[in-house]
Write an enzyme that holds these catalytic residues in place. Structure first.
Site, short mmCIF file in Angstrom:
data_model
loop_
_atom_site.label_atom_id
_atom_site.label_comp_id
_atom_site.label_asym_id
_atom_site.label_seq_id
_atom_site.Cartn_x
_atom_site.Cartn_y
_atom_site.Cartn_z
N GLY A 104 23.53 -18.83 -31.13
CA GLY A 104 24.27 -18.26 -32.25
C GLY A 104 23.77 -16.90 -32.66
CG PHE A 105 20.00 -15.75 -32.24
CD1 PHE A 105 19.63 -15.60 -33.57
CD2 PHE A 105 19.47 -16.80 -31.51
CE1 PHE A 105 18.73 -16.48 -34.15
CE2 PHE A 105 18.56 -17.69 -32.09
CZ PHE A 105 18.19 -17.53 -33.41
N GLY A 106 24.36 -14.15 -30.86
CA GLY A 106 25.32 -13.14 -30.43
C GLY A 106 24.99 -12.38 -29.17
CE LYS A 132 26.42 -13.80 -34.22
NZ LYS A 132 26.55 -15.18 -34.77
CG ASP A 137 30.61 -13.51 -32.98
OD1 ASP A 137 31.45 -13.66 -33.90
OD2 ASP A 137 29.69 -14.33 -32.76
#
Length: 288
Positions: A103-105, A15, A141
């Site tokens: 931070g790309f999940g 994400k 998340d």
């Protein structure tokens, strides 16, 4: 997608946070956020084989340095097993493509895919709401990946409203800088009182920015250098609370040319292309 010897394979999409503002601190001590989650048509692959003996086991090291007991995919399976009282277990293996800490999940997406896949494979039928609640206990998340829609998000990121986003392609970069999220939230100069905005403002293009970007750029010269390079091909942004960066393009051709230009100037940079998804690829996998 079926594999050999009882294994099945499931997508765990990455994400992006198209913006991320901190609007205050909640009574429980957590920060109140506003963001838009954009799911990507690219990510990890989670492989699962059902066991009859109730054992939940990781096969292979999904993330170097992450113990099995701390692995979100394994924790998700254990949480689902407890919640459902099933006697079944699973072997779980993750082919990692999403860089950790960017931070790309990746970890959250792996956990969500495990919840959704095992709900199907264990024949539980708990429903998306129950699975999202289980996911929230694992990480803020996780619910967006369980629900599978691009979303406007508030609260700690768990209050989700589906949002329609135009097709887009992204140049993604992992600078390889890892700062723990908890440590980032403690940085004094972090802006914690951004005015609340609206989905209409975002759609109009008036809302951009990530509260962590200026803090990280000041503290991390390598990230500042990446932003300077990305500024030569478009408007760079930070995703989540990691160091992952991206530039958005309307089509694959433009994104590909920009990536080529970027690599000419920084040939050793970890950079690649990904398309925005209209919904999670996991939804298509479950519909097959």
């Amino acid at each position: 997608m079926t594999m050999d010897a009882g294994w099945t394979a499931w997508p765990a999409p990455a994400k992006l946070n198209l913006f991320l503002h901190i609007t205050g601190r909640r009574p429980d001590g957590y920060h109140a956020l506003q963001t838009v989650f954009r799911l990507l048509d690219w990510g990890d692959e989670v492989r699962i084989r059902v066991r009859d003996d109730g054992v939940i086991r990781r096969v292979g090291a999904s993330v170097p340095g992450v113990a099995e007991t701390d692995d979100l995919a394994i924790r998700a399976a254990n949480a689902l097993q407890r919640a459902s009282n099933t006697s079944l277990g699973a072997d779980i293996s993750v082919e990692k493509r999403i860089p950790a800490g960017g931070g790309f999940g990746g970890g959250s997406s792996d956990a969500a895919t495990v919840l959704l896949a095992l709900d199907r494979l264990w024949n539980l039928h708990l429903g998306v709401d129950r699975l999202a609640a289980l996911g929230l206990a694992l990480g803020a998340d996780v619910p967006v990946f369980v629900r599978g829609d691009n979303a406007w998000a508030e609260g700690v990121g768990e209050i989700l409203t589906p949002i329609a986003l135009p097709p887009a392609w992204y140049v993604l970069v992992d600078p390889g800088i890892h700062v723990p999220t908890a440590a980032l939230f403690q940085i004094p100069e972090l802006t914690r009182d951004s005015p609340a905005t609206t989905m209409r403002d975002f759609v109009s293009g008036a809302v951009l920015g990530n509260a962590f970007e200026p803090v990280l750029r000041r503290r991390e010269p390598a990230l500042q250098a990446v932003f300077a390079a990305l500024a030569q091909i478009g408007t760079p942004r930070l995703t989540g609370t990691g160091s992952g960066c991206f530039v958005e393009f309307a089509d694959r051709g433009s994104a590909g040319k920009a990536l080529d230009r970027l690599r000419e100037g920084m040939p050793h940079l970890s950079a690649w292309l990904a398309a925005g998804a209209q919904a999670s690829p996991m939804r298509d996998a479950l519909d097959r």
